[in-house]
Design an enzyme around this catalytic site. Structure first.
Site, PDB file in Angstrom:
ATOM      1  N   HIS A  38       0.815  -1.215   0.000  1.00  0.00           N
ATOM      2  CA  HIS A  38       0.000   0.000   0.000  1.00  0.00           C
ATOM      3  C   HIS A  38       0.853   1.272   0.000  1.00  0.00           C
ATOM      4  O   HIS A  38       0.339   2.359  -0.236  1.00  0.00           O
ATOM      5  CB  HIS A  38      -0.990  -0.008   1.179  1.00  0.00           C
ATOM      6  CG  HIS A  38      -0.359   0.221   2.516  1.00  0.00           C
ATOM      7  ND1 HIS A  38      -0.085  -0.793   3.399  1.00  0.00           N
ATOM      8  CD2 HIS A  38       0.027   1.350   3.136  1.00  0.00           C
ATOM      9  CE1 HIS A  38       0.434  -0.302   4.500  1.00  0.00           C
ATOM     10  NE2 HIS A  38       0.523   1.008   4.371  1.00  0.00           N
ATOM     11  N   ASP A  80       0.229  -7.749   1.442  1.00  0.00           N
ATOM     12  CA  ASP A  80       0.669  -6.354   1.583  1.00  0.00           C
ATOM     13  C   ASP A  80       2.197  -6.253   1.639  1.00  0.00           C
ATOM     14  O   ASP A  80       2.757  -5.547   2.485  1.00  0.00           O
ATOM     15  CB  ASP A  80       0.057  -5.722   2.826  1.00  0.00           C
ATOM     16  CG  ASP A  80       0.048  -4.200   2.747  1.00  0.00           C
ATOM     17  OD1 ASP A  80       0.314  -3.663   1.657  1.00  0.00           O
ATOM     18  OD2 ASP A  80      -0.214  -3.548   3.771  1.00  0.00           O
ATOM     19  N   SER A  98       4.771   2.756   7.838  1.00  0.00           N
ATOM     20  CA  SER A  98       4.411   1.582   7.036  1.00  0.00           C
ATOM     21  C   SER A  98       5.596   1.132   6.186  1.00  0.00           C
ATOM     22  O   SER A  98       6.214   1.933   5.490  1.00  0.00           O
ATOM     23  CB  SER A  98       3.219   1.903   6.137  1.00  0.00           C
ATOM     24  OG  SER A  98       2.077   2.172   6.895  1.00  0.00           O
TER      25      SER A  98
END
Length: 457
Positions: free
Chosen positions: A191, A221, A300
């Site tokens: 993402h 992911d 992230s």
């Protein structure tokens, strides 16, 4: 779910407190002998030496010489009557010069002793250097050793200006990543790079390189990038194991939250074997690590390390209904990441088996009073369609005819979609599995040959 953080302004106010001046002690000695012992030199802890007193020979001379031994004023300044004799006498003139020199030397030595005493007193006021505890030193060392392996990723998207119609590359988000090997492979979350036309990777020394996407796994992911950077600038992160983690052990997260350069947060593992959904496909990710280390937008894709500095997970999400860090962060375990990255590096893709079906939400099946996965669609070209699984459809009168309900796979119970995905993750492409379905009022077992996704074949 933590997404790529947008550029955000942050106002940081720092207050500088200057060090207090060293207190000076004003000494007023009653007599010269009591002042002399205080004028010794003092060695400081950092190797410097304070001002020293005059030589020992001068001090001994002053001890032997008292004020009473000095010539009287009448001898120094004779009367007007005998001034002519004093002028003519060379010996008397020499004695006057000697007296003046002695007085000047006494004054100079007194001033030097006074100044030496101030310095000596100040020399005793020494600030003790700050000492770190053993755990603090270990944390500092861990951050210094692993920071060169963490990178900053900028997601650039192509947009057209509404007025000039010019095509521009605009940063639409940023995230973190880390160096996987000396071949220039960078691992991050999918993402973080989703929807990017170009990617920029900034290393720890602030040098930036254009990055290319090697491959990604939307379901887990995970994405792998490649940069052409000198070998001496690539510091692969040490890879650990996540199978033997324990709740309560310390963990450290390094990343670039809110665009801030290389931030370290600490915490403990607060839960294991959690399950979250992929931000791209909604497919569940199993065995996720839960931690209370602060993870914010921009973290992230960054590494989660154990106390030895080994990689144990990729920071990927936070549970935050309000949008702020709530102390509940999630990381994809390194054991899952390891296999995905190896496949992407070798083949440029991840080959994951599928049944080729679409199934109904779990709430719909619960309303029917049964447990399992209701098949909504099973294309004839897919594995389930070829095996003969029946989809849900309507008859000529518009009445709904339920399809097969999958209740088990290879003898393992399937209560919902997460169970089905979890069991499929343990299978391989080309493997024949046995599916037990509830068809009408009876159960049947159907063999199905698993196939890869059409876009990955």
């Amino acid at each position: 779910m933590a997404a790529s953080s947008s550029s955000s302004s942050s106002f940081l106010t720092s207050t500088f407190f200057p060090r207090s001046p060293t207190t000076s002690f004003l000494l007023q000695p009653r007599s010269l002998p009591s002042l002399l012992p205080l004028s010794k030199s003092v060695s400081l802890r950092d190797g410097r030496t304070s001002a020293t007193a005059p030589p020992r020979a001068v001090l001994s001379f002053l001890r032997r010489t008292s004020i009473s031994s000095l010539p009287s004023p009448s001898a120094v300044f004779p009367s007007r009557k005998c001034s002519d004799d004093l002028t003519d006498s060379s010996s008397s003139a020499a004695s006057v010069v000697d007296v003046i020199l002695v007085v000047c030397a006494s004054v100079a030595l007194s001033l030097s002793l006074f100044l030496a005493d101030v310095d000596s007193a100040a020399a005793f006021v020494v600030t003790t250097p700050r000492k770190l505890q053993a755990d603090e030193l270990a944390t500092v060392r861990l951050f210094q050793e692993n920071t060169p392996s963490v990178v900053y990723i900028t997601n650039l998207a192509v947009k057209q200006d509404a007025f000039t119609l010019d095509v521009l590359e605009v940063p639409q988000g940023s995230g973190s990543g880390f160096v996987w090997d000396k071949n220039g492979h960078i691992v991050t979350n999918y993402h973080v790079i989703r929807g990017a036309s170009d990617l920029k990777v900034t290393l720890a020394d602030q040098t930036s390189y254009d990055a290319k996407v090697v491959g990604f796994d939307q379901d887990k992911d995970v994405a792998v990038l490649s940069v052409e950077a000198p070998l001496d600038k690539l510091r692969p992160i040490p890879v650990g194991v996540s199978a033997d983690l324990l709740v309560g052990q310390k963990v450290y997260a390094i990343g670039n939250p809110f665009g801030l350069d290389h931030t370290l947060t600490t915490g403990v593992i607060s839960g294991l074997r959690r399950e979250i959904s992929s931000a791209a496909t909604g497919r569940p990710i199993q065995d996720v690590i839960q931690t209370d280390a602060a993870i914010n937008p921009g973290n992230s894709g960054g590494p989660l390390l154990d106390s030895a500095g080994n990689l144990i997970g990729i920071n990927t999400a936070i549970y935050s209904p309000s949008g702020a860090s709530s102390g509940v962060g999630f990381s994809i375990p390194v054991d899952t990441v390891n296999g995905i990255v190896d496949q992407i590096v070798k083949f440029g893709k991840v080959t994951r088996p599928i049944l080729g079906i679409k199934f109904a939400p779990d709430q719909s099946v619960e309303q029917l009073g049964v447990s399992g996965v209701l098949v909504l669609d099973a294309p004839a070209s897919g594995p389930a369609g070829k095996a003969g699984l029946l989809p849900t459809k309507r008859d000529a009168y518009g009445r709904l005819i339920l399809g097969d309900i999958i209740t088990s796979l290879n003898g393992k119970k399937v209560a919902n979609g997460s169970d089905l995905y979890r069991i499929l993750d343990q299978c391989k492409v080309g493997e024949t599995v046995t599916i037990e379905v509830l068809r009408g009022d009876h159960k049947e077992k159907i063999p199905v040959i698993l196939e890869p996704k059409p876009d990955e074949s």
